[in-house]
Design a protein around this motif. Sequence first.
Motif, PDB file in Angstrom:
ATOM      1  N   ALA A   1      35.947  39.760  32.901  1.00  0.00           N
ATOM      2  CA  ALA A   1      34.911  38.937  33.546  1.00  0.00           C
ATOM      3  C   ALA A   1      33.532  39.547  33.337  1.00  0.00           C
ATOM      4  O   ALA A   1      32.560  38.835  33.028  1.00  0.00           O
ATOM      5  CB  ALA A   1      35.207  38.799  35.038  1.00  0.00           C
ATOM      6  N   LEU A   2      33.424  40.856  33.490  1.00  0.00           N
ATOM      7  CA  LEU A   2      32.134  41.527  33.304  1.00  0.00           C
ATOM      8  C   LEU A   2      31.703  41.494  31.846  1.00  0.00           C
ATOM      9  O   LEU A   2      30.512  41.320  31.547  1.00  0.00           O
ATOM     10  CB  LEU A   2      32.207  42.970  33.811  1.00  0.00           C
ATOM     11  CG  LEU A   2      32.409  43.125  35.312  1.00  0.00           C
ATOM     12  CD1 LEU A   2      32.607  44.593  35.671  1.00  0.00           C
ATOM     13  CD2 LEU A   2      31.265  42.516  36.101  1.00  0.00           C
ATOM     14  N   ASN A   3      32.644  41.622  30.929  1.00  0.00           N
ATOM     15  CA  ASN A   3      32.333  41.551  29.509  1.00  0.00           C
ATOM     16  C   ASN A   3      31.829  40.155  29.136  1.00  0.00           C
ATOM     17  O   ASN A   3      30.867  40.010  28.378  1.00  0.00           O
ATOM     18  CB  ASN A   3      33.557  41.926  28.676  1.00  0.00           C
ATOM     19  CG  ASN A   3      33.233  42.087  27.210  1.00  0.00           C
ATOM     20  OD1 ASN A   3      32.162  42.575  26.849  1.00  0.00           O
ATOM     21  ND2 ASN A   3      34.163  41.684  26.361  1.00  0.00           N
ATOM     22  N   GLN A   4      32.469  39.143  29.682  1.00  0.00           N
ATOM     23  CA  GLN A   4      32.037  37.765  29.444  1.00  0.00           C
ATOM     24  C   GLN A   4      30.616  37.561  29.960  1.00  0.00           C
ATOM     25  O   GLN A   4      29.776  36.949  29.285  1.00  0.00           O
ATOM     26  CB  GLN A   4      32.997  36.803  30.138  1.00  0.00           C
ATOM     27  CG  GLN A   4      32.700  35.343  29.941  1.00  0.00           C
ATOM     28  CD  GLN A   4      33.702  34.475  30.697  1.00  0.00           C
ATOM     29  OE1 GLN A   4      34.535  34.956  31.452  1.00  0.00           O
ATOM     30  NE2 GLN A   4      33.598  33.170  30.483  1.00  0.00           N
ATOM     31  N   GLN A   5      30.329  38.094  31.147  1.00  0.00           N
ATOM     32  CA  GLN A   5      28.993  37.996  31.732  1.00  0.00           C
ATOM     33  C   GLN A   5      27.970  38.712  30.860  1.00  0.00           C
ATOM     34  O   GLN A   5      26.879  38.207  30.624  1.00  0.00           O
ATOM     35  CB  GLN A   5      28.991  38.607  33.151  1.00  0.00           C
ATOM     36  CG  GLN A   5      27.668  38.558  33.851  1.00  0.00           C
ATOM     37  CD  GLN A   5      27.313  37.163  34.336  1.00  0.00           C
ATOM     38  OE1 GLN A   5      28.167  36.282  34.454  1.00  0.00           O
ATOM     39  NE2 GLN A   5      26.062  36.954  34.603  1.00  0.00           N
TER      40      GLN A   5
ATOM     41  N   ASP B   1      31.345  43.461  43.224  1.00  0.00           N
ATOM     42  CA  ASP B   1      31.708  44.375  44.310  1.00  0.00           C
ATOM     43  C   ASP B   1      33.053  45.039  44.041  1.00  0.00           C
ATOM     44  O   ASP B   1      33.228  46.240  44.275  1.00  0.00           O
ATOM     45  CB  ASP B   1      31.739  43.644  45.657  1.00  0.00           C
ATOM     46  CG  ASP B   1      30.351  43.223  46.125  1.00  0.00           C
ATOM     47  OD1 ASP B   1      29.347  43.796  45.641  1.00  0.00           O
ATOM     48  OD2 ASP B   1      30.286  42.300  46.973  1.00  0.00           O
ATOM     49  N   LEU B   2      34.004  44.273  43.545  1.00  0.00           N
ATOM     50  CA  LEU B   2      35.319  44.820  43.241  1.00  0.00           C
ATOM     51  C   LEU B   2      35.214  45.851  42.117  1.00  0.00           C
ATOM     52  O   LEU B   2      35.840  46.908  42.175  1.00  0.00           O
ATOM     53  CB  LEU B   2      36.305  43.708  42.874  1.00  0.00           C
ATOM     54  CG  LEU B   2      37.725  44.149  42.536  1.00  0.00           C
ATOM     55  CD1 LEU B   2      38.353  44.990  43.645  1.00  0.00           C
ATOM     56  CD2 LEU B   2      38.582  42.927  42.234  1.00  0.00           C
ATOM     57  N   ALA B   3      34.403  45.569  41.119  1.00  0.00           N
ATOM     58  CA  ALA B   3      34.217  46.515  40.010  1.00  0.00           C
ATOM     59  C   ALA B   3      33.632  47.830  40.527  1.00  0.00           C
ATOM     60  O   ALA B   3      34.059  48.908  40.102  1.00  0.00           O
ATOM     61  CB  ALA B   3      33.309  45.909  38.946  1.00  0.00           C
ATOM     62  N   ARG B   4      32.696  47.745  41.457  1.00  0.00           N
ATOM     63  CA  ARG B   4      32.129  48.969  42.051  1.00  0.00           C
ATOM     64  C   ARG B   4      33.209  49.767  42.779  1.00  0.00           C
ATOM     65  O   ARG B   4      33.253  50.985  42.700  1.00  0.00           O
ATOM     66  CB  ARG B   4      30.985  48.620  43.006  1.00  0.00           C
ATOM     67  CG  ARG B   4      29.726  48.228  42.303  1.00  0.00           C
ATOM     68  CD  ARG B   4      28.559  48.022  43.281  1.00  0.00           C
ATOM     69  NE  ARG B   4      27.538  47.231  42.648  1.00  0.00           N
ATOM     70  CZ  ARG B   4      27.356  45.920  42.835  1.00  0.00           C
ATOM     71  NH1 ARG B   4      28.121  45.244  43.673  1.00  0.00           N
ATOM     72  NH2 ARG B   4      26.401  45.274  42.199  1.00  0.00           N
TER      73      ARG B   4
ATOM     74  N   ARG C   1      41.820  45.059  34.228  1.00  0.00           N
ATOM     75  CA  ARG C   1      41.663  44.356  32.946  1.00  0.00           C
ATOM     76  C   ARG C   1      40.952  43.019  33.150  1.00  0.00           C
ATOM     77  O   ARG C   1      40.062  42.648  32.386  1.00  0.00           O
ATOM     78  CB  ARG C   1      43.027  44.144  32.300  1.00  0.00           C
ATOM     79  CG  ARG C   1      42.938  43.376  30.995  1.00  0.00           C
ATOM     80  CD  ARG C   1      44.238  43.378  30.296  1.00  0.00           C
ATOM     81  NE  ARG C   1      44.448  44.763  29.874  1.00  0.00           N
ATOM     82  CZ  ARG C   1      45.487  45.163  29.151  1.00  0.00           C
ATOM     83  NH1 ARG C   1      46.396  44.309  28.791  1.00  0.00           N
ATOM     84  NH2 ARG C   1      45.613  46.418  28.792  1.00  0.00           N
ATOM     85  N   GLN C   2      41.330  42.275  34.195  1.00  0.00           N
ATOM     86  CA  GLN C   2      40.691  40.984  34.464  1.00  0.00           C
ATOM     87  C   GLN C   2      39.245  41.166  34.920  1.00  0.00           C
ATOM     88  O   GLN C   2      38.374  40.379  34.553  1.00  0.00           O
ATOM     89  CB  GLN C   2      41.506  40.213  35.500  1.00  0.00           C
ATOM     90  CG  GLN C   2      42.839  39.775  34.949  1.00  0.00           C
ATOM     91  CD  GLN C   2      43.868  39.528  36.018  1.00  0.00           C
ATOM     92  OE1 GLN C   2      44.000  40.291  36.965  1.00  0.00           O
ATOM     93  NE2 GLN C   2      44.623  38.448  35.865  1.00  0.00           N
ATOM     94  N   VAL C   3      38.994  42.194  35.704  1.00  0.00           N
ATOM     95  CA  VAL C   3      37.620  42.491  36.147  1.00  0.00           C
ATOM     96  C   VAL C   3      36.764  42.855  34.947  1.00  0.00           C
ATOM     97  O   VAL C   3      35.636  42.362  34.790  1.00  0.00           O
ATOM     98  CB  VAL C   3      37.616  43.610  37.212  1.00  0.00           C
ATOM     99  CG1 VAL C   3      36.211  44.110  37.483  1.00  0.00           C
ATOM    100  CG2 VAL C   3      38.276  43.124  38.499  1.00  0.00           C
ATOM    101  N   MET C   4      37.295  43.693  34.068  1.00  0.00           N
ATOM    102  CA  MET C   4      36.544  44.083  32.879  1.00  0.00           C
ATOM    103  C   MET C   4      36.278  42.880  31.966  1.00  0.00           C
ATOM    104  O   MET C   4      35.188  42.745  31.412  1.00  0.00           O
ATOM    105  CB  MET C   4      37.297  45.174  32.121  1.00  0.00           C
ATOM    106  CG  MET C   4      37.283  46.505  32.854  1.00  0.00           C
ATOM    107  SD  MET C   4      38.271  47.774  32.048  1.00  0.00           S
ATOM    108  CE  MET C   4      37.460  47.908  30.471  1.00  0.00           C
TER     109      MET C   4
END
Length: 134
Positions: A123-127, A90-93, A118-121
């Motif tokens: 986390a999404l990259n890890q996912q 949701d935060l990334a959106r 950077r932290q959101v990216m």
Amino acid sequence: MLQVRDHMQRLTHFLSPELSLAEALDRLHSAGLSGLPVLNAQRQLVGFLSEQDCIPSLLSGSYYCDTRTKVEDLMSHTPLSVDPDDSILDLARQMTGARPKIYPVLQQGKVTGLISRRQVMAALNQQMKQCQAA
């Protein structure tokens, strides 16, 4: 579910409204961040100051040698924030629009941390990598 709490950094730096612009910039740079929350004496969130907020005053202040600008003169008085239990998705959106690059994380009215693009990216990259491995 990816949550903010698992990817945020703990709050170690903040600003107060009465700090001078020069002192606030020193704190931003020592924190290595592009923005910091502004807290009152009770440590409640009253604003947010980003590097972008500072540039116009730096231009005029450096030209005219005006050192009177305070954090409260430049800060956003209605900062956006997130909860530790909020979804990273949701935060990334939210971040896809013209939103801040860094958000204070509020828990029970107190700032407990910060989360950046950077932290959101990360986390999404890890996912995404976990999806590839499956």
